[in-house]
Design a protein around this motif. Sequence first.
Motif, PDB file in Angstrom:
ATOM      1  N   TYR A  47      85.465  42.809  44.288  1.00  0.00           N
ATOM      2  CA  TYR A  47      84.780  43.757  45.172  1.00  0.00           C
ATOM      3  C   TYR A  47      85.434  45.128  45.078  1.00  0.00           C
ATOM      4  O   TYR A  47      86.654  45.274  45.219  1.00  0.00           O
ATOM      5  N   THR A  60      75.014  38.712  43.736  1.00  0.00           N
ATOM      6  CA  THR A  60      76.218  37.995  43.324  1.00  0.00           C
ATOM      7  C   THR A  60      76.055  36.497  43.527  1.00  0.00           C
ATOM      8  O   THR A  60      76.403  35.684  42.653  1.00  0.00           O
ATOM      9  N   TRP A  68      75.789  37.167  51.825  1.00  0.00           N
ATOM     10  CA  TRP A  68      76.814  36.259  51.311  1.00  0.00           C
ATOM     11  C   TRP A  68      76.624  34.840  51.811  1.00  0.00           C
ATOM     12  O   TRP A  68      77.552  34.022  51.753  1.00  0.00           O
ATOM     13  N   GLY A 117      77.505  44.855  38.402  1.00  0.00           N
ATOM     14  CA  GLY A 117      77.258  45.071  39.819  1.00  0.00           C
ATOM     15  C   GLY A 117      75.806  45.450  40.014  1.00  0.00           C
ATOM     16  O   GLY A 117      75.326  46.442  39.426  1.00  0.00           O
ATOM     17  N   GLU A 154      80.784  47.494  46.273  1.00  0.00           N
ATOM     18  CA  GLU A 154      79.987  46.864  45.223  1.00  0.00           C
ATOM     19  C   GLU A 154      80.576  45.506  44.878  1.00  0.00           C
ATOM     20  O   GLU A 154      81.739  45.396  44.448  1.00  0.00           O
ATOM     21  N   ASN A 155      79.777  44.455  45.103  1.00  0.00           N
ATOM     22  CA  ASN A 155      80.144  43.124  44.640  1.00  0.00           C
ATOM     23  C   ASN A 155      79.885  43.046  43.151  1.00  0.00           C
ATOM     24  O   ASN A 155      78.814  43.441  42.675  1.00  0.00           O
ATOM     25  N   THR A 156      80.843  42.529  42.398  1.00  0.00           N
ATOM     26  CA  THR A 156      80.694  42.498  40.953  1.00  0.00           C
ATOM     27  C   THR A 156      81.107  41.145  40.377  1.00  0.00           C
ATOM     28  O   THR A 156      81.864  40.390  40.993  1.00  0.00           O
ATOM     29  N   VAL A 211      84.360  36.826  40.865  1.00  0.00           N
ATOM     30  CA  VAL A 211      83.740  37.837  41.722  1.00  0.00           C
ATOM     31  C   VAL A 211      84.823  38.763  42.248  1.00  0.00           C
ATOM     32  O   VAL A 211      85.843  38.294  42.782  1.00  0.00           O
ATOM     33  N   CYS A 270      73.411  43.892  46.635  1.00  0.00           N
ATOM     34  CA  CYS A 270      74.376  43.387  45.659  1.00  0.00           C
ATOM     35  C   CYS A 270      75.036  42.079  46.072  1.00  0.00           C
ATOM     36  O   CYS A 270      75.412  41.277  45.209  1.00  0.00           O
ATOM     37  N   ALA A 271      75.187  41.815  47.376  1.00  0.00           N
ATOM     38  CA  ALA A 271      75.793  40.544  47.776  1.00  0.00           C
ATOM     39  C   ALA A 271      74.872  39.382  47.420  1.00  0.00           C
ATOM     40  O   ALA A 271      75.317  38.363  46.872  1.00  0.00           O
TER      41      ALA A 271
END
Length: 273
Positions: A170, A117, A146, A198, A186-188, A168, A113-114
């Motif tokens: 988290y 994003t 990231w 996400g 979860e990065n969203t 963004v 998920c990073a």
Amino acid sequence: MIIVANQPVELLRPEWSDFEWYWLQQLQNRPTRYVYQSMDHLRFEWDLRGSLVDAAEGLDRSGVSFASFEKSRCNPAYWNRNAVGGFELKSNVTPADGIRDIWRNGHLYAFECATATVIVLYGGVLGSIREDAFNALFRNLLLFDWHYDSDLRLIEKNGSETALPGDVLYFKNPDVSPETPEWQGENTIMLRENWYYGHGIGIARGEDIIRTLNQFRFPGSRVSAYLMDMVIYPDFYYLSRFAKNSQNIATGSTPVLPGQLYVRLGGSRYIRS
């Protein structure tokens, strides 16, 4: 309240999309001052915010899969997968073409998920600035966790309750089970009020993201996952220099808005509001 060039402004409905108009009215009715250097700056930020939302929703539909770094995959025609599961842009591929391919051939890609994003951030920016500027700013792209190019100029602030579309956020799962470390959070990307994208969960409400994360706590945990207060977004003012109607692609200067702190550490640049 929206302030442009040190003055309150009255916006005209026909000049804005439905998305832009709805959110600009929200800002006008808040006591917080939203400061823009010019109308061009205001227009660019909301064009980019819309582009970030479109990129997130498009990635959700693209067919990309969720995978750990060990099991990540990419289209070998555009990217080289390195030893740690990151994607390095091939030397004969432009950054714009490499990023676009993720939406065009999503079934060939899998990542966590990073990385997703950061991909959304690149995709949103690509939709709002000139392609030659994008290729000049983001040479030698690496998609991994990231890791991001310093010219995204990501800004971090506190105040998740003030988040806007394209930001963004988290969701943290502090009691994640050691058997499922990939669900530690979860990065969203915020899409609209209380709706987020996400990667691995999809488009969902905040409470549904928390409910999903809570399924992956260690047995007996009573500590729920939660939305952290941190908000991250690209430096809209800096990137507005490369808007599609602009001819300037110089990257030497570093504009900073009043109240921001600019720090450069090695090859990375950070702004703290």
